[in-house]
Design a protein around this motif. Structure first.
Motif, PDB file in Angstrom:
ATOM      1  N   LYS A  92       0.767  -1.226   0.203  1.00  0.00           N
ATOM      2  CA  LYS A  92       0.095  -0.005  -0.017  1.00  0.00           C
ATOM      3  C   LYS A  92       0.835   1.354   0.091  1.00  0.00           C
ATOM      4  O   LYS A  92       0.560   2.211  -0.684  1.00  0.00           O
ATOM      5  N   TYR A  93       2.027   1.223   0.608  1.00  0.00           N
ATOM      6  CA  TYR A  93       2.855   2.335   0.923  1.00  0.00           C
ATOM      7  C   TYR A  93       3.509   2.746  -0.539  1.00  0.00           C
ATOM      8  O   TYR A  93       3.519   3.620  -0.889  1.00  0.00           O
ATOM      9  N   PHE A  94       3.878   1.858  -1.231  1.00  0.00           N
ATOM     10  CA  PHE A  94       4.342   1.751  -2.628  1.00  0.00           C
ATOM     11  C   PHE A  94       3.436   2.029  -3.666  1.00  0.00           C
ATOM     12  O   PHE A  94       3.822   1.976  -4.961  1.00  0.00           O
ATOM     13  N   GLU A  95       2.150   2.171  -3.330  1.00  0.00           N
ATOM     14  CA  GLU A  95       1.217   2.299  -4.448  1.00  0.00           C
ATOM     15  C   GLU A  95       1.653   3.517  -5.240  1.00  0.00           C
ATOM     16  O   GLU A  95       1.985   4.664  -4.633  1.00  0.00           O
ATOM     17  N   GLY A  96       1.614   3.387  -6.708  1.00  0.00           N
ATOM     18  CA  GLY A  96       1.830   4.619  -7.393  1.00  0.00           C
ATOM     19  C   GLY A  96       3.373   4.746  -7.664  1.00  0.00           C
ATOM     20  O   GLY A  96       3.762   5.642  -8.434  1.00  0.00           O
ATOM     21  N   ARG A  97       4.511   3.874  -6.816  1.00  0.00           N
ATOM     22  CA  ARG A  97       5.723   4.133  -7.035  1.00  0.00           C
ATOM     23  C   ARG A  97       6.322   3.000  -7.535  1.00  0.00           C
ATOM     24  O   ARG A  97       7.571   3.011  -7.916  1.00  0.00           O
ATOM     25  N   ALA A  98       5.827   1.898  -7.287  1.00  0.00           N
ATOM     26  CA  ALA A  98       6.300   0.272  -7.676  1.00  0.00           C
ATOM     27  C   ALA A  98       5.388  -0.280  -8.304  1.00  0.00           C
ATOM     28  O   ALA A  98       3.950  -0.158  -7.910  1.00  0.00           O
ATOM     29  N   PHE A  99       5.382  -1.134  -9.333  1.00  0.00           N
ATOM     30  CA  PHE A  99       4.458  -2.342  -9.727  1.00  0.00           C
ATOM     31  C   PHE A  99       4.571  -3.142  -8.807  1.00  0.00           C
ATOM     32  O   PHE A  99       5.371  -3.709  -8.294  1.00  0.00           O
ATOM     33  N   ARG A 100       3.255  -3.489  -8.243  1.00  0.00           N
ATOM     34  CA  ARG A 100       2.957  -4.623  -7.259  1.00  0.00           C
ATOM     35  C   ARG A 100       2.329  -5.830  -7.687  1.00  0.00           C
ATOM     36  O   ARG A 100       1.149  -5.676  -8.318  1.00  0.00           O
ATOM     37  N   ILE A 101       2.828  -7.049  -7.271  1.00  0.00           N
ATOM     38  CA  ILE A 101       2.105  -8.295  -7.667  1.00  0.00           C
ATOM     39  C   ILE A 101       1.950  -9.234  -6.284  1.00  0.00           C
ATOM     40  O   ILE A 101       2.930  -9.274  -5.772  1.00  0.00           O
ATOM     41  N   PHE A 102       0.771  -9.694  -6.206  1.00  0.00           N
ATOM     42  CA  PHE A 102       0.753 -10.819  -5.189  1.00  0.00           C
ATOM     43  C   PHE A 102       0.500 -11.996  -6.080  1.00  0.00           C
ATOM     44  O   PHE A 102      -0.104 -12.129  -6.823  1.00  0.00           O
ATOM     45  N   GLY A 103       1.117 -12.961  -5.413  1.00  0.00           N
ATOM     46  CA  GLY A 103       1.349 -14.272  -6.111  1.00  0.00           C
ATOM     47  C   GLY A 103       0.653 -15.228  -5.266  1.00  0.00           C
ATOM     48  O   GLY A 103       1.181 -15.250  -3.888  1.00  0.00           O
ATOM     49  N   MET A 104      -0.079 -16.048  -5.627  1.00  0.00           N
ATOM     50  CA  MET A 104      -0.565 -17.230  -4.682  1.00  0.00           C
ATOM     51  C   MET A 104      -0.294 -18.588  -5.310  1.00  0.00           C
ATOM     52  O   MET A 104      -0.138 -18.704  -6.535  1.00  0.00           O
ATOM     53  N   ASP A 105      -0.342 -19.559  -4.386  1.00  0.00           N
ATOM     54  CA  ASP A 105       0.227 -20.998  -4.922  1.00  0.00           C
ATOM     55  C   ASP A 105      -1.059 -21.916  -4.769  1.00  0.00           C
ATOM     56  O   ASP A 105      -0.807 -23.013  -4.781  1.00  0.00           O
ATOM     57  N   ASN A 106      -2.178 -21.185  -4.453  1.00  0.00           N
ATOM     58  CA  ASN A 106      -3.384 -22.113  -4.405  1.00  0.00           C
ATOM     59  C   ASN A 106      -3.960 -22.485  -5.525  1.00  0.00           C
ATOM     60  O   ASN A 106      -4.145 -21.643  -6.446  1.00  0.00           O
ATOM     61  N   GLN A 107      -4.368 -23.751  -5.658  1.00  0.00           N
ATOM     62  CA  GLN A 107      -5.087 -24.276  -7.140  1.00  0.00           C
ATOM     63  C   GLN A 107      -6.378 -23.719  -7.171  1.00  0.00           C
ATOM     64  O   GLN A 107      -7.109 -23.750  -6.063  1.00  0.00           O
ATOM     65  N   TRP A 108      -6.808 -22.974  -8.264  1.00  0.00           N
ATOM     66  CA  TRP A 108      -8.193 -22.803  -8.401  1.00  0.00           C
ATOM     67  C   TRP A 108      -9.127 -23.867  -8.403  1.00  0.00           C
ATOM     68  O   TRP A 108      -9.067 -24.588  -9.420  1.00  0.00           O
ATOM     69  N   LEU A 109     -10.076 -23.756  -7.531  1.00  0.00           N
ATOM     70  CA  LEU A 109     -11.155 -24.863  -7.701  1.00  0.00           C
ATOM     71  C   LEU A 109     -12.486 -24.267  -7.614  1.00  0.00           C
ATOM     72  O   LEU A 109     -13.474 -25.005  -7.754  1.00  0.00           O
ATOM     73  N   GLY A 110     -12.829 -23.025  -7.743  1.00  0.00           N
ATOM     74  CA  GLY A 110     -13.824 -22.390  -7.789  1.00  0.00           C
ATOM     75  C   GLY A 110     -14.894 -22.529  -6.707  1.00  0.00           C
ATOM     76  O   GLY A 110     -15.992 -22.389  -6.645  1.00  0.00           O
ATOM     77  N   LYS A 111     -14.263 -22.674  -5.578  1.00  0.00           N
ATOM     78  CA  LYS A 111     -15.080 -23.067  -4.267  1.00  0.00           C
ATOM     79  C   LYS A 111     -15.494 -21.534  -3.738  1.00  0.00           C
ATOM     80  O   LYS A 111     -14.974 -20.470  -3.990  1.00  0.00           O
ATOM     81  N   PRO A 112     -16.604 -21.498  -2.971  1.00  0.00           N
ATOM     82  CA  PRO A 112     -17.040 -20.333  -2.427  1.00  0.00           C
ATOM     83  C   PRO A 112     -16.146 -19.421  -1.760  1.00  0.00           C
ATOM     84  O   PRO A 112     -16.272 -18.256  -1.983  1.00  0.00           O
ATOM     85  N   LYS A 113     -15.040 -19.902  -1.019  1.00  0.00           N
ATOM     86  CA  LYS A 113     -14.179 -19.242  -0.338  1.00  0.00           C
ATOM     87  C   LYS A 113     -13.379 -18.542  -1.303  1.00  0.00           C
ATOM     88  O   LYS A 113     -12.994 -17.357  -1.027  1.00  0.00           O
ATOM     89  N   GLN A 114     -12.880 -19.245  -2.408  1.00  0.00           N
ATOM     90  CA  GLN A 114     -12.165 -18.618  -3.204  1.00  0.00           C
ATOM     91  C   GLN A 114     -12.964 -17.352  -4.159  1.00  0.00           C
ATOM     92  O   GLN A 114     -12.448 -16.325  -4.157  1.00  0.00           O
TER      93      GLN A 114
END
Length: 125
Positions: A92-114
């Motif tokens: 959040k602090y670097f918003e607009g100052r750096a390109f920001r990426i979140f990476g996840m390693d959970n397989q997409w299963l289309g469950k309600p939680k996802q």
């Protein structure tokens, strides 16, 4: 390019990936990670090659992390998850100052939680 990688505990595999990234022409690297644990019991000395390194134990000192990132001045920040408040605050602090990426390693299963995570992320992140 100045790349900051914010992750959980490092592993041998992650060490190899980070080394390969570091060898890429014109890449400077900053790494923040949780110290070794029972689930990732690697000897910290295998990561001694990382010049810009912030390691934390139980929780991140958000001011320290942001201060170190300020000194590093990243162009890109890659965070390995969104459940860590210290990483969210830094991104959040670097918003607009750096390109920001979140990476996840959970397989997409289309469950309600996802699906809920997709909806909540626009407010939470």
């Amino acid at each position: 390019m100045r790349i900051a990688v914010l992750c959980g505990a490092l592993s041998g595999y992650m060490n190899a990936c980070l080394k390969e990234l570091k060898e890429t022409e014109h890449v400077n690297l900053f790494v923040a990670n949780k110290s070794a644990s029972d689930i990732a019991p690697f000897d910290d000395s295998i990561f001694s090659w990382i010049e810009n390194h912030y390691q934390w134990e139980k929780e991140i000192d958000q001011k320290e992390l942001i201060s170190r990132l300020e000194q590093f001045q990243p162009n890109l920040i890659l965070a390995s998850n969104w459940h860590n408040p210290g990483y969210r605050k830094a991104l959040k602090y670097f918003e607009g100052r750096a390109f920001r990426i979140f990476g996840m390693d959970n397989q997409w299963l289309g469950k309600p939680k996802q699906w809920l995570g997709i909806f909540i992320s626009q407010f939470y992140l």
